[in-house]
Design a protein around this motif. Structure first.
Motif, PDB file in Angstrom:
ATOM      1  N   MET A   1      44.439  37.770  31.895  1.00 40.06           N
ATOM      2  CA  MET A   1      44.263  38.046  33.323  1.00 40.06           C
ATOM      3  C   MET A   1      43.905  36.770  34.077  1.00 40.06           C
ATOM      4  SD  MET A   1      44.685  41.406  33.509  1.00 40.06           S
ATOM      5  CE  MET A   1      43.938  42.060  34.985  1.00 40.06           C
ATOM      6  N   MET A   2      44.397  36.662  35.323  1.00 42.90           N
ATOM      7  CA  MET A   2      43.975  35.590  36.222  1.00 42.90           C
ATOM      8  C   MET A   2      42.707  36.088  36.918  1.00 42.90           C
ATOM      9  SD  MET A   2      47.574  34.386  37.915  1.00 42.90           S
ATOM     10  CE  MET A   2      48.084  36.045  38.355  1.00 42.90           C
ATOM     11  N   VAL A   3      41.719  35.214  37.037  1.00 40.69           N
ATOM     12  CA  VAL A   3      40.440  35.602  37.626  1.00 40.69           C
ATOM     13  C   VAL A   3      40.177  34.751  38.859  1.00 40.69           C
ATOM     14  CG1 VAL A   3      37.966  35.858  37.216  1.00 40.69           C
ATOM     15  CG2 VAL A   3      39.574  36.187  35.330  1.00 40.69           C
ATOM     16  N   GLU A   4      39.926  35.425  39.978  1.00 43.33           N
ATOM     17  CA  GLU A   4      39.568  34.736  41.219  1.00 43.33           C
ATOM     18  C   GLU A   4      38.166  35.154  41.612  1.00 43.33           C
ATOM     19  OE1 GLU A   4      42.386  34.998  44.422  1.00 43.33           O
ATOM     20  OE2 GLU A   4      44.045  35.167  42.995  1.00 43.33           O
ATOM     21  N   ASP A   5      37.337  34.166  41.937  1.00 46.82           N
ATOM     22  CA  ASP A   5      35.961  34.414  42.345  1.00 46.82           C
ATOM     23  C   ASP A   5      35.893  34.378  43.867  1.00 46.82           C
ATOM     24  OD1 ASP A   5      33.248  34.599  42.688  1.00 46.82           O
ATOM     25  OD2 ASP A   5      32.758  32.922  41.374  1.00 46.82           O
ATOM     26  N   SER A   6      35.573  35.531  44.461  1.00 44.33           N
ATOM     27  CA  SER A   6      35.460  35.586  45.925  1.00 44.33           C
ATOM     28  C   SER A   6      34.016  35.867  46.333  1.00 44.33           C
ATOM     29  CB  SER A   6      36.401  36.655  46.493  1.00 44.33           C
ATOM     30  OG  SER A   6      36.083  37.918  45.966  1.00 44.33           O
ATOM     31  N   GLY A   7      33.095  35.219  45.664  1.00 50.43           N
ATOM     32  CA  GLY A   7      31.677  35.394  45.992  1.00 50.43           C
ATOM     33  C   GLY A   7      31.030  36.455  45.130  1.00 50.43           C
ATOM     34  N   ASP A   8      30.817  37.638  45.711  1.00 46.33           N
ATOM     35  CA  ASP A   8      30.137  38.715  45.000  1.00 46.33           C
ATOM     36  C   ASP A   8      31.049  39.444  44.014  1.00 46.33           C
ATOM     37  OD1 ASP A   8      27.874  38.136  46.424  1.00 46.33           O
ATOM     38  OD2 ASP A   8      28.206  39.703  47.922  1.00 46.33           O
ATOM     39  N   VAL A   9      32.356  39.385  44.254  1.00 46.57           N
ATOM     40  CA  VAL A   9      33.296  40.171  43.458  1.00 46.57           C
ATOM     41  C   VAL A   9      34.301  39.251  42.777  1.00 46.57           C
ATOM     42  CG1 VAL A   9      35.061  41.971  43.557  1.00 46.57           C
ATOM     43  CG2 VAL A   9      33.076  42.125  45.047  1.00 46.57           C
ATOM     44  N   LEU A  10      34.577  39.538  41.507  1.00 46.28           N
ATOM     45  CA  LEU A  10      35.635  38.841  40.788  1.00 46.28           C
ATOM     46  C   LEU A  10      36.876  39.719  40.807  1.00 46.28           C
ATOM     47  CD1 LEU A  10      33.660  37.594  37.659  1.00 46.28           C
ATOM     48  CD2 LEU A  10      34.429  36.223  39.583  1.00 46.28           C
ATOM     49  N   GLN A  11      38.021  39.137  41.142  1.00 46.17           N
ATOM     50  CA  GLN A  11      39.287  39.858  41.175  1.00 46.17           C
ATOM     51  C   GLN A  11      40.105  39.440  39.949  1.00 46.17           C
ATOM     52  OE1 GLN A  11      40.211  42.132  43.559  1.00 46.17           O
ATOM     53  NE2 GLN A  11      42.116  42.533  42.505  1.00 46.17           N
ATOM     54  N   LEU A  12      40.480  40.395  39.109  1.00 43.98           N
ATOM     55  CA  LEU A  12      41.298  40.129  37.936  1.00 43.98           C
ATOM     56  C   LEU A  12      42.696  40.658  38.202  1.00 43.98           C
ATOM     57  CD1 LEU A  12      38.224  40.837  36.919  1.00 43.98           C
ATOM     58  CD2 LEU A  12      39.271  40.580  34.705  1.00 43.98           C
ATOM     59  N   SER A  13      43.720  39.842  37.907  1.00 46.66           N
ATOM     60  CA  SER A  13      45.088  40.271  38.162  1.00 46.66           C
ATOM     61  C   SER A  13      46.018  39.764  37.069  1.00 46.66           C
ATOM     62  CB  SER A  13      45.561  39.796  39.537  1.00 46.66           C
ATOM     63  OG  SER A  13      45.500  38.387  39.623  1.00 46.66           O
ATOM     64  N   TYR A  14      47.147  40.453  36.954  1.00 49.88           N
ATOM     65  CA  TYR A  14      48.181  40.111  35.979  1.00 49.88           C
ATOM     66  C   TYR A  14      49.514  40.381  36.660  1.00 49.88           C
ATOM     67  CZ  TYR A  14      50.784  40.076  31.586  1.00 49.88           C
ATOM     68  OH  TYR A  14      51.675  39.788  30.572  1.00 49.88           O
ATOM     69  N   GLN A  15      50.421  39.396  36.625  1.00 42.63           N
ATOM     70  CA  GLN A  15      51.669  39.546  37.357  1.00 42.63           C
ATOM     71  C   GLN A  15      52.640  40.478  36.647  1.00 42.63           C
ATOM     72  OE1 GLN A  15      53.591  35.924  38.558  1.00 42.63           O
ATOM     73  NE2 GLN A  15      54.771  36.991  40.124  1.00 42.63           N
ATOM     74  N   CYS A  16      53.195  41.404  37.428  1.00 39.87           N
ATOM     75  CA  CYS A  16      54.196  42.351  36.941  1.00 39.87           C
ATOM     76  C   CYS A  16      55.568  41.673  36.978  1.00 39.87           C
ATOM     77  CB  CYS A  16      54.197  43.605  37.838  1.00 39.87           C
ATOM     78  SG  CYS A  16      55.397  44.865  37.340  1.00 39.87           S
ATOM     79  N   ARG A  17      56.500  42.196  36.212  1.00 42.08           N
ATOM     80  CA  ARG A  17      57.839  41.614  36.217  1.00 42.08           C
ATOM     81  C   ARG A  17      58.559  41.821  37.549  1.00 42.08           C
ATOM     82  NH1 ARG A  17      59.466  45.017  31.059  1.00 42.08           N
ATOM     83  NH2 ARG A  17      58.937  47.068  31.823  1.00 42.08           N
ATOM     84  N   CYS A  18      58.068  42.750  38.405  1.00 39.74           N
ATOM     85  CA  CYS A  18      58.661  42.945  39.729  1.00 39.74           C
ATOM     86  C   CYS A  18      58.161  41.902  40.721  1.00 39.74           C
ATOM     87  CB  CYS A  18      58.386  44.359  40.253  1.00 39.74           C
ATOM     88  SG  CYS A  18      56.710  44.613  40.879  1.00 39.74           S
ATOM     89  N   GLY A  19      57.134  41.134  40.347  1.00 41.45           N
ATOM     90  CA  GLY A  19      56.587  40.100  41.218  1.00 41.45           C
ATOM     91  C   GLY A  19      55.237  40.452  41.810  1.00 41.45           C
ATOM     92  N   ASP A  20      54.902  41.722  41.865  1.00 42.26           N
ATOM     93  CA  ASP A  20      53.595  42.145  42.382  1.00 42.26           C
ATOM     94  C   ASP A  20      52.560  42.008  41.251  1.00 42.26           C
ATOM     95  OD1 ASP A  20      51.637  43.071  44.072  1.00 42.26           O
ATOM     96  OD2 ASP A  20      52.681  44.911  44.625  1.00 42.26           O
ATOM     97  N   PHE A  21      51.375  42.602  41.424  1.00 43.49           N
ATOM     98  CA  PHE A  21      50.309  42.414  40.453  1.00 43.49           C
ATOM     99  C   PHE A  21      49.655  43.729  40.035  1.00 43.49           C
ATOM    100  CE2 PHE A  21      50.716  38.340  42.484  1.00 43.49           C
ATOM    101  CZ  PHE A  21      50.532  37.437  41.442  1.00 43.49           C
ATOM    102  N   PHE A  22      49.124  43.727  38.824  1.00 48.21           N
ATOM    103  CA  PHE A  22      48.213  44.746  38.328  1.00 48.21           C
ATOM    104  C   PHE A  22      46.829  44.173  38.618  1.00 48.21           C
ATOM    105  CE2 PHE A  22      51.902  44.680  35.495  1.00 48.21           C
ATOM    106  CZ  PHE A  22      52.321  46.007  35.527  1.00 48.21           C
ATOM    107  N   CYS A  23      45.965  44.913  39.301  1.00 48.26           N
ATOM    108  CA  CYS A  23      44.676  44.353  39.727  1.00 48.26           C
ATOM    109  C   CYS A  23      43.517  45.292  39.420  1.00 48.26           C
ATOM    110  CB  CYS A  23      44.681  44.090  41.228  1.00 48.26           C
ATOM    111  SG  CYS A  23      45.909  42.905  41.751  1.00 48.26           S
ATOM    112  N   VAL A  24      42.375  44.676  39.162  1.00 50.73           N
ATOM    113  CA  VAL A  24      41.108  45.385  39.033  1.00 50.73           C
ATOM    114  C   VAL A  24      40.023  44.380  39.412  1.00 50.73           C
ATOM    115  CG1 VAL A  24      40.766  44.843  36.573  1.00 50.73           C
ATOM    116  CG2 VAL A  24      39.726  46.906  37.539  1.00 50.73           C
ATOM    117  N   ASP A  25      38.935  44.850  40.013  1.00 47.65           N
ATOM    118  CA  ASP A  25      37.866  43.912  40.356  1.00 47.65           C
ATOM    119  C   ASP A  25      36.603  44.233  39.562  1.00 47.65           C
ATOM    120  OD1 ASP A  25      36.292  45.839  41.786  1.00 47.65           O
ATOM    121  OD2 ASP A  25      37.443  45.469  43.601  1.00 47.65           O
TER     122      ASP A  25
END
Length: 179
Positions: A101-125
């Motif tokens: 998973m790619m992890v982005e830190d936006s302060g209080d919340v971490l956003q985890l994402s994984y790119q789908c083959r369609c180009g969009d993302f699977f996400c959970v925070d």
């Protein structure tokens, strides 16, 4: 508590002989009567009964584990979520670990994402993971994800655009770098 990878033949509800929508009081009452029937003090120690005693001891341990999960509201919600996901798990595109998973830190919340083959993302925070019983603890430039009872957990995530889903596998005390 990975339920999605293999079909579940006997659930904790089955072990306690209660319906999945049973109240706490119903589960507690059934647990108390079941545990008395399989309590080790009832087992005899003769060598002829070793197999039966072992079976009863295993049943006793299964009843205790079922109660630990179903008797705790937070663990029961997590278990129910995984149980439901395992029943709908026919369409997952792949299994993904936290390390993928790619992890982005936006302060209080971490956003985890994984790119789908369609180009969009699977996400959970991190807030969603915490509600599911997998809190994230920050550790310097990384993070540690805790799981309940130090067991593997899984979460089925839908793509933001298409119908594909992935199963996010979370190992106990998994460490992930924040980028």
């Amino acid at each position: 508590m990975v339920l999605g990878q293999h079909s579940v033949t006997e659930t904790y509800y089955d072990i306690l002989c209660v319906k999945e929508n049973a109240s706490y009081e119903e589960i507690r009452a059934t647990y108390r009567s079941s545990i008395l029937n399989y309590h080790p003090d009832k087992l005899h120690t003769t060598s002829e009964r070793d197999c039966a005693d072992h079976s009863m001891a295993n049943k006793f341990l299964m009843i205790q584990k079922a109660w630990e999960v179903l008797g705790d509201a937070k663990l029961r919600r997590l278990y129910d979520t995984e149980l439901q996901a395992s029943r709908q798990d026919t369409g997952t595109a792949e299994d993904v670990s936290l390390e993928d998973m790619m992890v982005e830190d936006s302060g209080d919340v971490l956003q985890l994402s994984y790119q789908c083959r369609c180009g969009d993302f699977f996400c959970v925070d991190s807030q969603d993971l915490e509600e599911m019983g997998c809190p994230i603890l920050r550790d310097g430039s990384g993070m540690i994800v805790r799981t309940s009872d130090n067991l593997q957990a899984s979460i089925v995530l839908p793509c933001g655009s298409c119908s594909l889903r992935i199963r996010l596998l979370i190992e106990p005390d998994a460490m992930v770098s924040v980028g």
